[in-house]
Write a protein that holds these residues in place. Structure first.
Motif, PDB file in Angstrom:
ATOM      1  N   GLU A  67       6.038  12.682   2.305  1.00  0.00           N
ATOM      2  CA  GLU A  67       5.155  12.762   3.475  1.00  0.00           C
ATOM      3  C   GLU A  67       5.897  13.380   4.655  1.00  0.00           C
ATOM      4  O   GLU A  67       5.363  14.243   5.371  1.00  0.00           O
ATOM      5  N   GLN A 108       3.093   9.892  -1.713  1.00  0.00           N
ATOM      6  CA  GLN A 108       3.807   8.664  -2.068  1.00  0.00           C
ATOM      7  C   GLN A 108       4.104   8.607  -3.558  1.00  0.00           C
ATOM      8  O   GLN A 108       5.188   8.192  -3.978  1.00  0.00           O
ATOM      9  N   PRO A 155      -3.084   0.240   7.133  1.00  0.00           N
ATOM     10  CA  PRO A 155      -4.199   1.205   7.122  1.00  0.00           C
ATOM     11  C   PRO A 155      -5.282   0.801   8.100  1.00  0.00           C
ATOM     12  O   PRO A 155      -5.449  -0.378   8.415  1.00  0.00           O
ATOM     13  N   VAL A 191      -5.123  -4.557   1.462  1.00  0.00           N
ATOM     14  CA  VAL A 191      -3.942  -3.744   1.169  1.00  0.00           C
ATOM     15  C   VAL A 191      -3.281  -4.309  -0.084  1.00  0.00           C
ATOM     16  O   VAL A 191      -2.987  -5.514  -0.135  1.00  0.00           O
ATOM     17  N   GLY A 206      -1.546  11.491   1.727  1.00  0.00           N
ATOM     18  CA  GLY A 206      -0.459  10.524   1.812  1.00  0.00           C
ATOM     19  C   GLY A 206      -0.244   9.767   0.517  1.00  0.00           C
ATOM     20  O   GLY A 206       0.897   9.568   0.075  1.00  0.00           O
ATOM     21  N   GLN A 207      -1.324   9.372  -0.126  1.00  0.00           N
ATOM     22  CA  GLN A 207      -1.185   8.672  -1.412  1.00  0.00           C
ATOM     23  C   GLN A 207      -0.554   9.579  -2.457  1.00  0.00           C
ATOM     24  O   GLN A 207       0.304   9.149  -3.239  1.00  0.00           O
ATOM     25  N   GLY A 248       0.816  -1.198   0.000  1.00  0.00           N
ATOM     26  CA  GLY A 248       0.000   0.000   0.000  1.00  0.00           C
ATOM     27  C   GLY A 248       0.850   1.248   0.000  1.00  0.00           C
ATOM     28  O   GLY A 248       1.714   1.458  -0.857  1.00  0.00           O
ATOM     29  N   SER A 249       0.632   2.106   1.007  1.00  0.00           N
ATOM     30  CA  SER A 249       1.368   3.366   1.114  1.00  0.00           C
ATOM     31  C   SER A 249       2.598   3.244   1.996  1.00  0.00           C
ATOM     32  O   SER A 249       3.251   4.263   2.265  1.00  0.00           O
ATOM     33  N   SER A 262      -8.210  14.574   2.684  1.00  0.00           N
ATOM     34  CA  SER A 262      -7.990  13.716   3.839  1.00  0.00           C
ATOM     35  C   SER A 262      -6.512  13.354   3.954  1.00  0.00           C
ATOM     36  O   SER A 262      -5.735  13.498   3.009  1.00  0.00           O
ATOM     37  N   GLU A 263      -6.160  12.890   5.127  1.00  0.00           N
ATOM     38  CA  GLU A 263      -4.775  12.486   5.339  1.00  0.00           C
ATOM     39  C   GLU A 263      -4.381  11.334   4.424  1.00  0.00           C
ATOM     40  O   GLU A 263      -3.258  11.264   3.926  1.00  0.00           O
ATOM     41  N   GLN A 264      -5.334  10.434   4.183  1.00  0.00           N
ATOM     42  CA  GLN A 264      -5.037   9.296   3.308  1.00  0.00           C
ATOM     43  C   GLN A 264      -4.809   9.750   1.869  1.00  0.00           C
ATOM     44  O   GLN A 264      -3.872   9.300   1.202  1.00  0.00           O
ATOM     45  N   GLU A 265      -5.660  10.675   1.383  1.00  0.00           N
ATOM     46  CA  GLU A 265      -5.485  11.186   0.019  1.00  0.00           C
ATOM     47  C   GLU A 265      -4.171  11.930  -0.119  1.00  0.00           C
ATOM     48  O   GLU A 265      -3.450  11.762  -1.109  1.00  0.00           O
TER      49      GLU A 265
END
Length: 1580
Positions: free
Chosen positions: A1025, A1500, A137, A148, A1496-1497, A112-113, A1491-1494
């Motif tokens: 990040e 990355q 995640p 994942v 972060g992706q 994943g990330s 979002s933090e996930q967006e």
């Protein structure tokens, strides 16, 4: 001569269209194969190291299969699983035909990330370690697992070439035993802990293993869970009755000491009841509570495991009006330990035994016995609640038989029970009329209409006529079919055909009070008599009783005519015709219908020759095709068969969607008039904007997928001028719905323009003194002519005689009309109202009109004589005054004439300049746009881009060394120390403390801050990040410091700390893709437009002043005469590869005696030779990056002179053998030297080069003035008519002119177009404007006159400036999420510090993105493009950058005549740009938060794109210089910080220093073994 043969190159493969391995190999294309490690379909030559090993490039003919996972073991793990040896678990990946990697490359596993981790190559594939818990995640809510993606990539290509999902699960998400053991994972249910876990060792007592758990326990599967017995009867409870609920439970746990017992939790309509429960022991077969089993063993098990639990008797109620309500019963123990849940049905007998609010005995007694409903007291009640009174027998649904038999799905009860029910009742009969022939479906509704169909079959009558039962609903509804009416003799009165409805059941007979009527249906006519063959015509069939019965249909010769019963009545039947079978739309002959058949139930009526199908209408012409937004303008339509349509309508369509329509009026078969439909302008523009936005997104995706260059696009609509398609609704004719599709030759595009504006009369009243009435306005005749405008004065008409853009002229009636409006309503002013009508919909009341008539007064002869005498006296007095005045002003007049002559001369010059500037402003931009579209966009690669932004002007930085070369070489202890220093940099606390310590030192200047920020960014490019987190901390510190100051809006305006430069670098990294794919096109077009405009006029080669410029400092304030020159380039040296002449760049010109190809280039006769060479190279290399072009100093310019050739030479050989070209240069022996040692640089005019001259670029072999050894000659050693003697002061020496002005010897100064004054010659060129010779004839030109050229240049490039600002100020989908994240960070920080001033937040955002990013690239487009930026273009870009800065400011700047020209130039545009900036900030703020996930992706992805570009060890060494310089201070700050002290960061930094100190004493040696090095570090 040209050859007629052509060779065309075709592409025979399209490998890139296949996106996966299976489609690539399945295409069976012999050229294509799957490049495994690069994950793309390519030809073999395009795949890197395709032949290194066979699996790297798979082709369909080799029999190889796509690389994929064969097995992953394990393929799932608990989310919190950790091993004793570490946080990760080994995962075995079985992969077939894994390609072999070259030395130094390795496989990596990507979870994943999470950061990529090195994989261990095994015999069957790879071994990967699962990521640490922090990189796994989170599991989404309401889910028990998260997938994942597990991918494998090669460090050689840095691309994931195989991937599959890996599951991390969490058993604790399940809170019941059933869901736990039935999950897909290895879960166990702890009975007494009431938890679901993957680790059964944590349970105490009973444990049930999951059905998918490979470790099966003794209690395995859902059959061992505490749960309700599946086969028990449904739970029922009557509303308001005390009920005891009995529950059969399997595997019932026994509460331990200290645990609470069982309880029933009942949920009803959102409310919860807690009812006590008791265990009654094991359930037995004898009482019927469980189903008997087939074997003795299973029976014993069931008796042992199933127990009965009873909920205490309780009254349950619900408020809903439904007959049944499903509640929920949950059995719990120990307060919150759930056993199981099941539905509980609550019911009301009063609702179950009623129909339409009335109690119905038949419904009540036929309900299922389990409800225990009974009929008593004229109502349906729950049996235990029915009072038991003597002499009253209750017919109950449960009182006749315990187990009643079923009859066709209905309960068979005793007829004796029916005798207790009331007689039938009829409430509704529908319909009440039908034809004499019968066949009508009659619906009878009521109550007590029997218990079954047999009760009423053959017992329903209309009068004495049986009505056959067609459908039956117990007790409440009967549908029957009427029979023919009985024959009555001697009377035709319809009242004789009315009969009551009679129904008989075992309970009795009832007869309706309303009677059913038999009618005689008739058909008399049809209108309209004709219609199109496509159908859709609405027919009106006249007659009597056409709406009776239950079913009506109509046919035209077996063609159905669809009946619309809602619009029909007793005397009219409405139906819509269908398409005529066998007829063509374009057919010429009509088709007559023989009969019309109307069917009403069992009756049929026929009408002969009722209708004719005519050919479909066609449209030939529409005019006019312009309309105001308000509509109403009459559009005349010419066509054929238009009269076949009774109600045609005109429609306006946009993107196949009808916007509006209006009714048309048919004048003849070939003509009709239609008012244009009105449109909502804002709604139409919103649709167009949404469509444009969608098209831009599609183009953006297409451009990213196909890597196509973006070209400027013009919008197909203006704000007040929109074209829409016209169509017509003509019954069912489909061909006229969209004229543009079916009639492409017909002009059917209707253009909507702004509505006309008519000015009202001042104070609402206008005086009319005769003649005509003039009405003022705007856009009057844009979409109207005289026939469309009607003016009324009161109720009278004012005849329109003229219609212009701003005026309407009409002739009012001679006498004042009545004081009313056009509708006859009186006006309060008692004067007629003037109203302008435009079309049929627009009405403009202007005010009232007052007629004014002059009275004629009689004049006597004595009066006439007096007036004549007075006039004669005035004339004589005037002559006397004029004579005196003329004599007194003669001297002043002479002075005035002298001044007038001087002003006329000056005014003539000013007029000439202004006319020329205006002509330049109107320059056609079409050629320029086409030229820019054909030019490519040479974008720098990421490595060069980063160097330009991070280290401007530096070309040999140590970080540019190849990191791969260092990776393969020997590693010293110094390198090991630097790697440990890199680990320290990866610690956020160390990095923040390190930066704070450096910035606190006075010797740490701005240059050091910029250098440190760039070095840190280079080191963290592969960890975006982490870099973003460090930037966030630094930004919050900066905001906190700025909030405490007096002017917080100044934050980020200047580079005062490391964070400002780091923010610039971070934005550059995040915006590279957006700048390259989206906004870069507009910036490049702006640069090309400015460069094109600047080079269109003279440019001084030394001062860099230009005739066309946006900067006053670089404006050529001289009148320079010049002429354009078209030169033809000759391809002389085919071996010189740096000059690839391509005929596709321009047109060819041929001379009769020469066969070489020539390229045409436009230059100016005032250009220097170097400028000419630069323009030639621009024309030849317009699609080539600047770094790949030859320099102007590598080539010479040669001119062909045919007069020097031998006339007797053979044709075609004379030019090549005997006429070498003349080499031209900026300075040679022909350069003229004037008074004062001024030497003018050579131009084309100096050499006498005229239009259509033949020239050639030749490679420079030596200096310009060399001997004739290469076949070329110069003016220094040849006899030429152009050769002139050197004038006074010339030394005759040859050489190349330098960039300065004194390359010709002592006392010699060079100039091109302007002579710089001697007092400023030693300074900066162009810095003085007062020492130049600006003489024109006898008058000096005022320098400010030439400022009009700034406006000319600005008007020419205005479109490109607007396009660029619009592009970068659009919050579209392509905008990186980093911008939204940064703006939200500033908004949150301002709220946290209580800053509510919107100007402060606006200033912060402007100082971030516009000032630190966009302004940098506006001024320096060479940071992103491979171009050469001249000083003149640079000055123009600076003006645009300053305009953008002013647009981002919220403060209004007061401008005056003394303001700088660059401020005045875009003064009118800045408010518009400022509104765009505010709109951009508003759109970004209102966008969906990132979002933090967006984020972060996204980071990355950026990290993967940034890796491997620079040598990190070199960057670490450069950064460690500052550690060495401030070593002690850094150690002190690390010791003072509690986090750093806890992590012993100061100790680790000292250890690095010791390693480097030993390295410096011992010199570069081989690195120590890791264990030894670790031991020394631990001792330190």
């Amino acid at each position: 001569m040209k050859s007629s043969l052509q060779v065309t190159k075709y592409r025979v493969e399209s490998c890139s269209s296949y996106t996966n391995c299976s489609s690539c190999l399945g295409a069976r294309d012999p050229y294509c194969g799957w490049c495994s490690l690069e994950k793309r379909c390519t030809v073999q030559s395009a795949c890197q190291k395709a032949t290194f090993s066979s699996p790297r490039w798979l082709s369909f003919g080799s029999g190889q299969q796509c690389i994929d996972f064969e097995m992953i073991l394990p393929d799932r793990l608990p989310i919190d699983h950790e091993t004793s040896s570490g946080p990760g678990e080994k995962v075995q990946l079985t992969i077939r035909t894994l390609p072999e990697l070259p030395a130094g490359a390795k496989y990596q596993c990507v979870w994943g990330s999470a950061p990529p981790a090195d994989a261990l190559v095994t015999a069957t594939g790879l071994t990967c370690m699962t990521p640490a818990r922090s990189f796994r995640p989170p599991i989404p809510p309401h889910h028990d697992h998260v997938l994942v993606p597990l991918a494998v990539r090669s460090s050689e290509t840095n691309k994931d070439f195989v991937s599959r999902n890996f599951a991390f699960y969490d058993c604790s998400r399940h809170n019941t035993c059933g869901s736990c053991v039935k999950s897909d994972w290895a879960c166990n249910w702890c009975v007494y802990e009431n938890t679901c876990t993957h680790n059964a060792s944590t349970c105490s007592g009973n444990v049930v293993s999951g059905e998918n758990n490979p470790a099966q326990l003794a209690s395995h599967g859902s059959g061992f869970c505490p749960r309700f017995w599946q086969d028990q009867t449904p739970l029922l409870a009557a509303d308001g009755a005390k009920s005891e609920l009995q529950l059969l439970v399997e595997n019932l746990p026994v509460p331990r000491v200290g645990q609470l017992g069982f309880q029933c939790v009942v949920s009803i309509e959102g409310a919860t009841m807690l009812v006590g429960a008791r265990v009654m022991g094991a359930a037995d077969e004898d009482d019927g509570s469980i189903t008997p089993t087939t074997t003795a063993t299973s029976s014993h098990q069931y008796h042992r495991r199933v127990q009965r639990v009873v909920c205490e008797p309780t009254v349950y109620r619900y408020e809903s009006g439904e007959g049944e309500y499903e509640a929920r019963v949950t059995l719990v123990w120990n307060r919150d330990h759930v056993v199981d849940a099941r539905p509980l049905t609550l019911y009301k007998c009063g609702v179950l035994g009623a129909h339409r609010g009335h109690h119905d005995c038949s419904l009540c007694v036929t309900r299922h016995p389990r409800y225990r409903c009974t009929w008593c007291g004229a109502a349906c009640r729950y049996a235990p609640h029915c009072p038991s009174l003597a002499g009253v027998a209750a017919a109950s649904s449960a009182g006749v038989a315990a187990r009643p038999t079923m009859f066709g799905g209905r309960v068979d009860v005793n007829d004796a029970r029916l005798a207790q029910c009331p007689t039938p009742r009829i409430d509704v009969i529908q319909p009440l009329m039908g034809p004499l022939e019968g066949g009508t479906l009659v619906t009878i509704e009521g109550s007590n209409l029997g218990l079954r169909e047999e009760d009423v079959r053959d017992n329903v009558f209309i009068g004495d006529v049986p009505c056959r039962v067609h459908e039956y609903h117990v007790s409440v509804r009967i549908t029957c079919v009427t029979g023919p009416a009985p024959l009555r003799h001697g009377s035709a009165d319809s009242s004789d055909l009315q009969f009551p409805v009679r129904v008989t059941t075992p309970a009795g007979t009832t007869q309706s009070t309303v009677k059913f009527t038999y009618t005689n249906v008739s058909v008399t006519g049809v209108w309209p008599p004709r219609g199109p063959v496509s159908g859709g015509t609405v027919l009106s069939v006249s007659g009597r009783f056409l709406n009776v019965g239950s079913h009506v249909s109509a046919t035209l010769d077996n063609l159905p005519c669809t009946v619309n019963k809602t619009q029909s009545s007793s005397h009219r039947l409405v139906c819509t015709t269908s398409r005529a079978s066998g007829a063509h739309e374009g057919g010429e002959a009509p088709l007559a219908v023989r009969t019309l058949v109307v069917t009403v139930d069992g009756a049929q009526r026929t009408l002969a020759a009722p209708y004719t199908y005519t050919p479909d209408p066609q449209v030939f012409e529409l005019k006019p095709l312009r309309s105001p937004w308000g509509g109403g303008r009459l559009v005349t339509v010419h066509g054929s068969n238009l009269d076949a349509i009774q109600a045609p309508r005109i429609t306006v369509n946009l993107f196949e969607k009808v916007l509006n329509s209006s009714a048309c009026r048919v004048l003849s078969p070939g003509q009709m008039e239609c008012p244009s439909p009105p449109l909502d302008r804002d709604a139409v523009l919103a649709i167009l904007e949404a469509h444009d936005s969608l098209r831009r997104r599609r183009r953006s995706r297409s451009r990213r997928s196909h890597k196509a260059q973006r070209s400027p696009r013009r919008r197909d609509h203006d704000g007040d001028e929109v074209g829409v398609d016209v169509g017509f609704v003509m019954d069912g004719v489909a061909s006229v719905l969209h004229l543009r599709k079916h009639f492409p030759s017909v002009r059917s595009r209707l253009v909507y323009l702004a509505d006309p504006v008519y000015y009202t009369f001042p104070h609402g009243v206008k005086l009319y003194k005769g003649d005509t009435l003039v009405i003022e306005g705007e856009h009057i005749n844009d979409a109207a002519d005289e026939s469309d405008v009607r003016v009324t004065i009161g109720s009278a008409v004012c005849n329109v005689t003229s219609l212009a853009a701003t005026q309407l002229v009409c002739s009012p009636p001679e006498d004042q009309p009545a004081p009313t409006d056009e509708r006859g309503v009186s006006t309060p002013e008692r004067l007629p109202l003037v109203v302008v009508h435009v079309g049929q919909y627009l009405r403009y009341p202007l005010g009232v009109l007052r007629y004014e008539r002059h009275r004629r007064f009689p004049l006597t002869p004595e009066g006439i004589a007096g007036l004549a005498g007075g006039a004669l006296f005035l004339v004589l007095a005037t002559f006397v005054v004029l004579a005196v005045y003329r004599r007194k002003s003669s001297q002043a007049e002479r002075v005035y004439k002298l001044m007038q002559l001087q002003m006329d001369s000056l005014e003539s010059h000013v007029r000439t300049e202004c006319k020329q500037a205006f002509a330049e402003l109107q320059t056609d931009m079409t050629d320029l746009t086409a030229d820019l579209e054909s030019s490519g966009i040479p974008t720098l690669d990421h490595r060069a881009y980063v160097m330009k932004v991070f280290f401007p002007g530096v070309t040999d930085h140590p970080i540019l060394a190849d990191p791969k070369a260092r990776a393969h070489g020997p590693r010293t202890n110094y390198d090991v120390a630097m790697l440990q220093f890199e680990q320290l940099i990866g610690n956020k606390h160390f990095l923040l403390s390190f930066i704070d310590t450096l910035e606190s030192q006075k010797s740490f200047n701005i240059r050091d801050k910029v250098n440190v920020a760039s070095l840190v960014t280079v080191l963290l490019m592969g960890r975006m990040e982490y870099l973003t987190e460090v930037l966030r901390c630094l930004m919050l510190r900066l905001v906190s410091a700025a909030a405490a100051t007096k002017h917080p809006q100044l934050m980020l305006r200047r580079t005062e700390s490391v964070v400002e430069k780091m923010l610039t670098n971070w934005l550059a990294l995040c915006m590279y893709g957006y700048l390259k794919d989206d906004a870069g096109t507009a910036l490049f077009l702006l640069y090309k437009a400015i460069k094109h405009q600047v080079e269109k006029g003279p440019v001084d080669a030394l001062t860099h002043d230009a005739r066309y410029s946006l900067s006053e400092e670089r404006l050529l304030r001289e009148q320079v005469d010049f002429s354009p020159v078209n030169i033809h380039l000759l391809h002389d040296d085919p071996h010189y590869e740096k000059i690839p002449y391509q005929t596709t760049y321009s047109t060819l010109a041929m001379y009769a005696e020469e066969y070489e190809e020539k390229v045409q280039v436009k230059v100016l006769d005032c250009d220097t030779i170097t400028q000419v060479k630069a323009k030639i190279l621009d024309a030849l290399y317009r699609n080539t990056p600047q770094s790949l072009r030859p320099s102007v100093h590598e080539v010479d310019l040669g001119k062909r002179n045919r007069s020097l050739g031998l006339s007797s030479a053979p044709r075609g050989l004379a030019a090549k053998a005997f006429i070498p070209p003349v080499t031209l240069s900026d300075e040679d022996r022909t350069t003229l030297t004037g008074v004062g040692g001024w030497r003018r640089v050579n131009t084309l005019a100096h050499y006498g080069v005229r239009d259509s001259a033949v020239m050639a670029l030749i490679p420079r072999q030596n200096d310009s003035f060399s001997s004739n050894c290469t076949g070329y000659y110069s003016y220094a050693n040849s006899v030429s008519p152009l050769n002139s003697p050197v004038v006074e002061g010339g030394d005759g020496s040859s050489g190349t002119m330098g960039r300065g002005g004194g390359g010709g010897g002592p006392g010699v100064q060079f100039y091109h177009l302007v002579r710089v004054a001697e007092d400023s010659a030693s300074g900066t060129l162009g810095s003085s404007r007062d020492g130049r010779d600006r003489t024109y004839g006898t008058h000096k030109a005022i320098p400010e006159i030439f400022l009009t050229r700034l406006l000319s240049t600005k008007g020419t490039v205005q479109q490109f400036v607007d396009d660029f600002f619009r592009t970068i100020l659009s919050a579209n989908d392509g905008l990186p999420p980093a911008v939204k994240w940064l703006f939200d960070l500033l908004d949150d920080a301002s709220r946290a510090h209580g800053i509510s001033d919107p100007e402060v937040i606006h200033a912060w955002k402007s100082n971030c993105l516009p000032l630190r990013f966009w302004v940098n690239f506006i001024k320096n487009p060479d940071f992103i493009f491979d171009i050469a930026k001249t000083s003149t273009v640079d000055s123009c870009l600076s003006v645009i950058a300053q305009t953008f800065i002013d647009s981002c400011s919220t403060q209004e700047h007061r401008l005056g005549k003394d303001s700088p020209s660059n401020k005045l130039l875009f003064a009118k545009d800045i408010p518009r740009y400022r509104a765009q900036v505010k709109s951009f900030y508003s759109d970004v703020s209102s966008a969906q938060p990132v979002s933090e996930q967006e984020l972060g992706q996204h980071m990355q992805q950026l990290s993967a794109a940034h890796q491997g570009h620079f040598d990190n060890l070199a960057a670490l060494k450069e950064l460690y210089i500052y550690v060495t310089k401030y070593h002690e201070l850094i150690l002190e700050s690390l010791d003072a910080d509690p986090y750093c002290r806890k992590l012993s960061l100061a100790h680790r930094l000292q250890s690095i220093g010791y390693i480097l100190e030993s390295y410096s004493h011992a010199g570069p040696v081989a690195p120590m073994p890791p264990l030894q090095l670790a031991g020394q570090l631990s001792e330190l």
